[in-house]
Scaffold this active site. Structure first.
Site, PDB file in Angstrom:
ATOM      1  N   ASP A  57      -0.862  -3.633   9.919  1.00  0.00           N
ATOM      2  CA  ASP A  57      -2.297  -3.714  10.039  1.00  0.00           C
ATOM      3  C   ASP A  57      -3.717  -2.674  10.416  1.00  0.00           C
ATOM      4  O   ASP A  57      -2.977  -2.057  11.477  1.00  0.00           O
ATOM      5  CB  ASP A  57      -2.458  -5.185  10.442  1.00  0.00           C
ATOM      6  CG  ASP A  57      -3.610  -6.108   9.558  1.00  0.00           C
ATOM      7  OD1 ASP A  57      -3.555  -6.171   8.165  1.00  0.00           O
ATOM      8  OD2 ASP A  57      -4.218  -6.023  10.200  1.00  0.00           O
ATOM      9  N   SER A  58      -4.245  -2.449   9.298  1.00  0.00           N
ATOM     10  CA  SER A  58      -5.207  -1.416  10.572  1.00  0.00           C
ATOM     11  C   SER A  58      -6.092  -1.197   9.812  1.00  0.00           C
ATOM     12  O   SER A  58      -6.424  -2.106   8.827  1.00  0.00           O
ATOM     13  CB  SER A  58      -4.042  -0.307  10.233  1.00  0.00           C
ATOM     14  OG  SER A  58      -3.645  -0.136   8.273  1.00  0.00           O
ATOM     15  N   ASN A 101       0.505  -1.010  -0.113  1.00  0.00           N
ATOM     16  CA  ASN A 101       0.328  -0.284   0.077  1.00  0.00           C
ATOM     17  C   ASN A 101       1.048   1.329   0.204  1.00  0.00           C
ATOM     18  O   ASN A 101       1.617   1.615   0.819  1.00  0.00           O
ATOM     19  CB  ASN A 101      -1.263  -0.564   1.111  1.00  0.00           C
ATOM     20  CG  ASN A 101      -1.868   1.265   0.883  1.00  0.00           C
ATOM     21  OD1 ASN A 101      -1.503   1.951   0.849  1.00  0.00           O
ATOM     22  ND2 ASN A 101      -3.171   0.879   1.207  1.00  0.00           N
TER      23      ASN A 101
END
Ligand code: ITT
Length: 198
Positions: free
Chosen positions: A71-72, A10
């Protein structure tokens, strides 16, 4: 110079991580920079912590270097904390965010005031060359807006009204968002933990 691989595909996360930890002695490189974009990472954990560790470990097992992973996701209380760990996959990975955002707004059409509460969560996992794993967490509280607002940021930013900023993350500058965001907080927590270990 310490090189740290960020196990993410990302680009928006990558940009924010570089903005948040700006140090001349640390170089953040992406999977793309390292030619590791094609490595298969099976994100099958049930928690942010599990998925962050899976991502960082998968890459660290190959490189043997320091690797961090983020990680969100967005937890909407009215939706029992959905999309949560499934934030990227919610309604399909390739569905445009304006569709996802407007769907959430529609699901909350009867929610008023505190019923619209939500938070962004970010867990950073850091795998050291000796295999030691550290995780840190950052959260930021807010509300789901009644319409998308703003053009900055990415993902769910146009519908996330920050309580602290009084506007959506997409209406905020990079500096404003990074100074209080879930990612900013998780990374600062990691930085503090690593400093204490030295
Ligand atoms: P990697 O796993 O390759 O890092 P990803 O985008 O798939 O990339 P996640 O599985 O952690 O990452 O999913 C996080 C999703 O949560 C992300 O795609 C956004 O939809 C959302 N998200 C996380 N942080 C956000 C932020 O700061 N602003 C807006 N949306 C965010």
């Amino acid at each position: 110079m310490t090189k740290i691989i960020v196990a993410t595909g990302n680009e928006n996360k990558m940009k924010e991580i570089r903005q948040i930890i700006k140090r001349d002695d640390i170089q953040f490189v992406s999977l793309k920079d390292e030619g590791l974009s094609d490595v298969e990472i099976v994100e099958d954990g049930d928690t942010f912590e599990e998925n962050a560790i899976i991502k960082a470990k998968t890459i660290a097992d190959i490189t043997g270097t320091i690797v961090i992973a983020d990680d969100s996701g967005l937890e909407v209380d009215y939706l029992d904390k959905a999309p949560g760990v499934y934030s990227a996959r919610y309604m399909g990975e390739d569905t445009p965010y304006t569709v996802k955002n407007n769907h959430i707004i529609e699901l909350l059409k009867d929610a008023r005031g505190v019923e619209r509460s939500a938070r962004f969560v970010c867990v950073i996992a850091c795998v050291m060359p000796d295999g030691n794993v550290i995780t840190t967490r950052g959260t930021i509280e807010g509300q789901i807006g009644y319409e998308e607002k703003g053009e900055n940021g990415f993902g769910y930013d146009p519908i996330f009204l920050s309580d602290e900023l009084g506007k959506t993350f997409a209406e905020s500058s990079d500096e404003e968002k990074n100074s209080i965001s879930h990612r900013g907080r998780a990374l600062k927590n990691l930085y503090d933990k690593l400093k204490k270990m030295n």
